[in-house]
Design a protein around this motif. Sequence first.
Motif, PDB file in Angstrom:
ATOM      1  N   PRO A 108       0.743  -1.010  -0.077  1.00 29.08           N
ATOM      2  CA  PRO A 108       0.030   0.067  -0.218  1.00 29.08           C
ATOM      3  C   PRO A 108       0.827   1.399   0.016  1.00 29.08           C
ATOM      4  O   PRO A 108       1.882   1.404   0.781  1.00 29.08           O
ATOM      5  CB  PRO A 108      -0.915  -0.021   1.295  1.00 29.08           C
ATOM      6  CG  PRO A 108      -1.091  -1.707   1.337  1.00 29.08           C
ATOM      7  CD  PRO A 108       0.436  -2.396   1.132  1.00 29.08           C
ATOM      8  N   THR A 136      -2.459  -0.218  -4.353  1.00 29.69           N
ATOM      9  CA  THR A 136      -3.312   0.359  -3.557  1.00 29.69           C
ATOM     10  C   THR A 136      -2.925   1.644  -3.018  1.00 29.69           C
ATOM     11  O   THR A 136      -1.999   1.663  -2.260  1.00 29.69           O
ATOM     12  CB  THR A 136      -3.454  -0.744  -2.350  1.00 29.69           C
ATOM     13  OG1 THR A 136      -3.925  -2.109  -2.716  1.00 29.69           O
ATOM     14  CG2 THR A 136      -4.735  -0.177  -1.238  1.00 29.69           C
ATOM     15  N   THR A 187      -9.908   4.374  -0.024  1.00 27.03           N
ATOM     16  CA  THR A 187      -8.789   3.375  -0.511  1.00 27.03           C
ATOM     17  C   THR A 187      -9.177   3.075  -2.085  1.00 27.03           C
ATOM     18  O   THR A 187     -10.382   2.912  -2.372  1.00 27.03           O
ATOM     19  CB  THR A 187      -8.862   2.094   0.160  1.00 27.03           C
ATOM     20  OG1 THR A 187      -8.424   2.751   1.674  1.00 27.03           O
ATOM     21  CG2 THR A 187      -7.840   1.287  -0.354  1.00 27.03           C
ATOM     22  N   ALA A 189      -8.004   0.465  -4.677  1.00 29.04           N
ATOM     23  CA  ALA A 189      -7.227  -0.793  -5.363  1.00 29.04           C
ATOM     24  C   ALA A 189      -7.323  -1.079  -6.676  1.00 29.04           C
ATOM     25  O   ALA A 189      -8.395  -1.309  -7.116  1.00 29.04           O
ATOM     26  CB  ALA A 189      -7.588  -1.980  -4.524  1.00 29.04           C
ATOM     27  N   ALA A 223      -8.174  -0.208   3.372  1.00 32.02           N
ATOM     28  CA  ALA A 223      -7.573  -1.019   2.389  1.00 32.02           C
ATOM     29  C   ALA A 223      -7.764  -2.332   2.179  1.00 32.02           C
ATOM     30  O   ALA A 223      -8.087  -2.788   0.889  1.00 32.02           O
ATOM     31  CB  ALA A 223      -6.142  -0.816   2.803  1.00 32.02           C
ATOM     32  N   GLN A 227      -8.811  -4.166  -1.298  1.00 30.61           N
ATOM     33  CA  GLN A 227      -7.689  -5.267  -1.817  1.00 30.61           C
ATOM     34  C   GLN A 227      -8.604  -6.644  -2.271  1.00 30.61           C
ATOM     35  O   GLN A 227      -8.549  -7.342  -3.097  1.00 30.61           O
ATOM     36  CB  GLN A 227      -6.812  -5.404  -1.081  1.00 30.61           C
ATOM     37  CG  GLN A 227      -5.915  -4.352  -1.238  1.00 30.61           C
ATOM     38  CD  GLN A 227      -4.670  -4.427  -0.008  1.00 30.61           C
ATOM     39  OE1 GLN A 227      -4.935  -4.974   1.239  1.00 30.61           O
ATOM     40  NE2 GLN A 227      -3.714  -3.844  -0.283  1.00 30.61           N
TER      41      GLN A 227
END
Length: 246
Positions: A108, A136, A187, A189, A223, A227
Amino acid sequence: MTESLATTVRVEMVRGRARFIELRAGTFLSPRPLNVEGPFARLALVGRYATLLAGDDLRVEIDVGSGVRLELVEPSGTVAYDAQGGSASWSASVRVGVGAQLIWRAAPFVITAGADIRRHTRIELADGARALLSETIVLGRAYEDGGGPLRATMQVYSNTMPLLVEDLDLRNTAHRDLPGIIGRNRTLASVLLVGARPAKACGEHETLLAGAGALARALAPHAHEAQAAVDASWERWSELVEGRAV
């Protein structure tokens, strides 16, 4: 920006075996070989200093020679810290040679509330080359409402022809919550496959590119949620890159 050295990795096939021809530590990252087995090579990008601070210019240059399969590993993520009115940049320049493969599942990239970041990725694929990349981006730490200004661009070329050109402009932090931007999500991703094309896009997160490639992308407040939404794409497309599926 302060002057910095790029982290350089060049791997080629020598008598049927991958060999690291050039490994040069940059100002911020050091390349550490993990193992080599036939045409397969695995390497870690290890941080040398706390990054990114105001004025930092982190650059990575990767050259994968013909027939080599290179996997890049990041033991820890990158944090862009409070720039206190300054800015910092991160860039990657990648060349994947004829019939070569690159797999890069990045850790990340966290942009704190006081950071101001410019990211740029450029990928060039030769004939028969394939690449699978995951990234990410996290806007803000757990106790922050969001990260600072970000502009992230990506350019992917296959045999000099553009395959993906993207410009994500989140420099105006006040507009992020507007409809059609990112709302309350913090976030982003992404999984990018280039040089191979899946038979179809599966689920709401996947999009087939106009050429040989596909993109999976998910927004989420956290996150692990973003993901998880693209994990299935990574697993399926890994088989395409490795030639275990069609």
